[in-house]
Design a protein around this motif. Sequence first.
Motif, short mmCIF file in Angstrom:
data_model
loop_
_atom_site.label_atom_id
_atom_site.label_comp_id
_atom_site.label_asym_id
_atom_site.label_seq_id
_atom_site.Cartn_x
_atom_site.Cartn_y
_atom_site.Cartn_z
N MET A 158 0.83 -1.20 0.00
CA MET A 158 0.00 0.00 0.00
C MET A 158 0.87 1.25 0.00
N LYS A 159 2.00 1.21 0.78
CA LYS A 159 2.89 2.36 0.83
C LYS A 159 3.42 2.68 -0.56
N LYS A 160 3.85 1.61 -1.29
CA LYS A 160 4.41 1.81 -2.60
C LYS A 160 3.39 2.42 -3.54
N THR A 161 2.15 1.92 -3.45
CA THR A 161 1.08 2.44 -4.30
C THR A 161 0.85 3.92 -4.04
N LEU A 162 0.79 4.29 -2.75
CA LEU A 162 0.54 5.68 -2.41
C LEU A 162 1.68 6.58 -2.86
N LEU A 163 2.92 6.08 -2.76
CA LEU A 163 4.05 6.89 -3.18
C LEU A 163 4.00 7.16 -4.67
N ILE A 164 3.58 6.15 -5.44
CA ILE A 164 3.46 6.32 -6.88
C ILE A 164 2.36 7.31 -7.20
N ILE A 165 1.23 7.17 -6.50
CA ILE A 165 0.07 8.03 -6.76
C ILE A 165 0.42 9.49 -6.55
N PHE A 166 1.05 9.79 -5.46
CA PHE A 166 1.28 11.18 -5.11
C PHE A 166 2.64 11.71 -5.56
N SER A 167 3.49 10.81 -6.07
CA SER A 167 4.80 11.21 -6.59
C SER A 167 5.58 12.06 -5.59
N ILE A 168 5.61 11.59 -4.37
CA ILE A 168 6.34 12.33 -3.34
C ILE A 168 7.28 11.38 -2.62
N ILE A 169 8.44 11.86 -2.24
CA ILE A 169 9.49 11.02 -1.69
C ILE A 169 9.71 11.37 -0.23
N THR A 170 9.87 10.35 0.59
CA THR A 170 10.09 10.56 2.01
C THR A 170 11.39 11.32 2.24
N LEU A 171 11.33 12.34 3.09
CA LEU A 171 12.53 13.09 3.43
C LEU A 171 13.13 12.58 4.73
N ALA A 172 12.38 12.73 5.82
CA ALA A 172 12.91 12.32 7.13
C ALA A 172 11.79 12.35 8.12
N SER A 173 12.04 11.79 9.31
CA SER A 173 11.03 11.86 10.36
C SER A 173 10.76 13.32 10.70
N CYS A 174 9.56 13.53 11.25
CA CYS A 174 9.12 14.91 11.49
C CYS A 174 10.04 15.62 12.48
N SER A 175 10.66 16.70 12.04
CA SER A 175 11.53 17.48 12.90
C SER A 175 10.71 18.45 13.71
N LYS A 176 11.42 19.17 14.62
CA LYS A 176 10.71 20.16 15.44
C LYS A 176 10.08 21.23 14.57
N SER A 177 10.78 21.64 13.51
CA SER A 177 10.24 22.70 12.65
C SER A 177 8.97 22.24 11.96
N ASN A 178 8.92 20.96 11.59
CA ASN A 178 7.72 20.45 10.94
C ASN A 178 6.56 20.34 11.93
N LYS A 179 6.85 19.90 13.14
CA LYS A 179 5.80 19.87 14.16
C LYS A 179 5.32 21.28 14.47
N LYS A 180 6.23 22.22 14.39
CA LYS A 180 5.86 23.60 14.64
C LYS A 180 4.86 24.08 13.58
N ILE A 181 5.08 23.64 12.34
CA ILE A 181 4.15 23.98 11.26
C ILE A 181 2.77 23.41 11.56
N LEU A 182 2.74 22.13 11.95
CA LEU A 182 1.46 21.48 12.22
C LEU A 182 0.75 22.11 13.42
N LYS A 183 1.53 22.52 14.42
CA LYS A 183 0.93 23.19 15.57
C LYS A 183 0.32 24.53 15.17
N GLU A 184 1.01 25.21 14.26
CA GLU A 184 0.48 26.48 13.77
C GLU A 184 -0.83 26.26 13.00
#
Length: 389
Positions: free
Chosen positions: A1-27
């Motif tokens: 399923m992961k592979k299928t979703l990656l193909i569908i959205f054409s997006i590549i994993t960068l890294a686990s969520c950093s503090k800056s990314n959590k900060k975005i979600l909190k905002e």
Amino acid sequence: MKKTLLIIFSIITLASCSKSNKKILKEVSINLSNIKTIKYTSSFEFKDKGKLIFKDLDTISFDFRIDKSNNLKYHFNSLKGELIYNGSKTMQSDHKEKITIINNDTSNESVNNPTLLTISALKQLLPKIIQNDSISIIRKNDTIINNNKYLVFNFLLKNKYIDWINYNFKENDNNDSEYYLILNKSNYFPYKIISQSGKTGFISRTIENIALDYKFDNKLWTGEYLPNDYPVFTIEEYLTLRKNSMLNNVGKQITNWVLPELNNNSTVNLSKLKGNVVLLEFWFKGCVACLKAIPSLNKIKRKFKKNDFKIYGVEYVEDYSKKELENYLTDYKIEFPSLYKGKKMALTYGIQRAPTFMVLDKDGKIIAIKNSFSEKNINDIVKIIEENL
């Protein structure tokens, strides 16, 4: 399923969520919590293996200001009809049936169910996702949609899934679930929410043409703008009407229905199956409850294989080619034969939900109709078959 979703959205994993990314979600979460009223247009889609199963376009409005009812209010409007919840009751018009249905008692059902993948649901769930350390939050590469830049976040729930009705997380029998949140990069406002659905499918909802601090006409919440020429039923009256329409066929002889069979070029005449107890399951591709019923129906097939018993699926939506339906039977390991082109038959017997089960006795008489999948219905069906063999 992961592979299928990656193909569908054409997006590549960068890294686990950093503090800056959590900060975005909190905002994002804080901004959502500050919304008092909102109106936007939305496209709701369900795809399976990349093929569009259905698409619904609607306009959605939420009023989060708490009044005496202590509940939010919402309004969904589409070509199919309108759904209004005014904090105490739901009012729904159906343009196809030309009726209005009123539910004055929502205590026994979830009024939040229509808010699947909406701003209202995200407003409730995002803080819980951020705070839950067991949920893997992964930032994907930014993407461009219609010349606009967007941030993409992936949420992976180990052995759990999101309960969109109660806004929490539930155990998922050793199965993971994935979700995506796509944010406008310029203002961090949600653009699209995506949820895994089954092994090969996903559902999504877009959020566009946003009007914050939308001013509602209070007459909307009274139902005054619903069609005044539609007959009005309570939900109890409507369900009884539909049930009686279908159940009126119990006791009648099955008529001379001849339907083609999938996986071969033969046809089956249902009226010529006399001498056998027959179980028919009305289904369509994309029906989640139909998928859940497959193991139970396979067991019934095996249980009565040495008896005078036949079981057939009847596909009745007719949205797919014969080959696509045959692949579906193979993919989901359906052990019993299935017929198709059953739309006219389903309409004749008042069948509107899937799965619906119909049992015929050895004389070809309809002896039972059950219109949902549940353990109780399956047990009842097994008992009826045993009593009529």
